[in-house]
Design a protein around this motif. Sequence first.
Motif, PDB file in Angstrom:
ATOM      1  N   THR A  10     -32.614 -39.787  18.756  1.00  0.00           N
ATOM      2  CA  THR A  10     -34.070 -39.649  17.542  1.00  0.00           C
ATOM      3  C   THR A  10     -34.044 -39.942  16.233  1.00  0.00           C
ATOM      4  O   THR A  10     -34.442 -41.004  15.846  1.00  0.00           O
ATOM      5  CB  THR A  10     -34.569 -38.144  17.683  1.00  0.00           C
ATOM      6  OG1 THR A  10     -34.822 -38.381  19.444  1.00  0.00           O
ATOM      7  CG2 THR A  10     -36.110 -37.992  17.220  1.00  0.00           C
ATOM      8  N   SER A  46     -29.468 -36.907  22.495  1.00  0.00           N
ATOM      9  CA  SER A  46     -31.033 -36.730  22.088  1.00  0.00           C
ATOM     10  C   SER A  46     -31.089 -36.731  20.915  1.00  0.00           C
ATOM     11  O   SER A  46     -31.841 -37.595  20.203  1.00  0.00           O
ATOM     12  CB  SER A  46     -31.363 -35.810  23.028  1.00  0.00           C
ATOM     13  OG  SER A  46     -31.198 -35.961  24.795  1.00  0.00           O
ATOM     14  N   ARG A  80     -34.494 -39.056  25.179  1.00  0.00           N
ATOM     15  CA  ARG A  80     -33.871 -38.625  25.821  1.00  0.00           C
ATOM     16  C   ARG A  80     -32.380 -39.111  25.808  1.00  0.00           C
ATOM     17  O   ARG A  80     -32.531 -40.466  26.315  1.00  0.00           O
ATOM     18  CB  ARG A  80     -34.496 -37.672  26.916  1.00  0.00           C
ATOM     19  CG  ARG A  80     -35.616 -37.497  27.111  1.00  0.00           C
ATOM     20  CD  ARG A  80     -36.369 -37.440  28.251  1.00  0.00           C
ATOM     21  NE  ARG A  80     -35.639 -36.418  29.369  1.00  0.00           N
ATOM     22  CZ  ARG A  80     -36.122 -35.868  30.645  1.00  0.00           C
ATOM     23  NH1 ARG A  80     -36.819 -36.086  31.000  1.00  0.00           N
ATOM     24  NH2 ARG A  80     -35.679 -35.168  31.169  1.00  0.00           N
TER      25      ARG A  80
END
Length: 325
Positions: free
Chosen positions: A171, A167, A8
């Motif tokens: 990732t 985000s 996040r």
Amino acid sequence: MASGGAVRAAPTRYPLAVENCGATITVKAAPRRVVSVGQTQTEILYALGLADRVVGTAVWFGPVAEPYEAANAGVKRLADHSPSFEAVLGEAPDLVTATFAWHIGPHGAVARREQFGDLGVPVYVSPADCVGKDNSAPGDGVRAEPFRMDLVYRNIRELGQLFDVSSRAKTLVVDLKAREDAAVASMAGRLARDLPVVVWFSSRDVKGDAFVAGAKGVPAYLLDKLGARNVITTDEEWPQVGWESIAAADPAVIVLVRMDRRLFPADDVAAKLDFLRTDPVARRLAAVRANRIVVMDVAATRPGLETIAGIRELADNLKALGFAR
């Protein structure tokens, strides 16, 4: 593409200013129409789920990476090589990305950054091609600092900020770092150290000087991760080197870069192989006589998502030649 759990990140607040390759670019909102001049930038945009924002691409060395074939099929290709300034502007972009300053920079084959800026179009150039690198002279540039994957990770994170998909970007970076760590760990101590290698990209004339990997670029990074040694010591990104000089360096292995591009005659691996086996100087190299020649995909030599795959690809090739401990 990312295999781990989502990371996040805070949403982007606009207007957003980003320092990029000696300039400040500002976007008032997440770009909706981006032209991507460079395959690695295009694939990063696809990996971030932004294919619907890409209205044109250019500068392709090979087929798009398999995970992005469907996305790429619906995107307009402006040119296989350098597009014209007019072709890029014709897509009414609110952002242009570039892999290399060679295309958009001080001597840009497409245009200078300022030409886009004068028309209100911000340009984002990969940090991997400008941080610790001098692009002031015509050509591929000179590196004062070695390439490192952190610059690709920065590239991904900054595009994530620009498009408000931080985000996704974080990732993706986590996944790539894990892949890199695993690739390096799996090969640690398994290959002969200080193995002298030369990486031949292409040549304007097959029988002329060769464009080979410089001491601080992406291929040198891959070799260093494996404990091998690039015999080319110049800091130029892709210097032109004569075969007499290459022969004097006596590489134990010659790596040939495979690509679909056909800008120069020696882009073709078959042409490279024919030269090595018939040229009076090249055919006398120990690496040629012993057939210690390997082929590496061009994607591994570019600063992007496939760079890490080059570690394993190169290691597998070197092991196949018997250079494992």
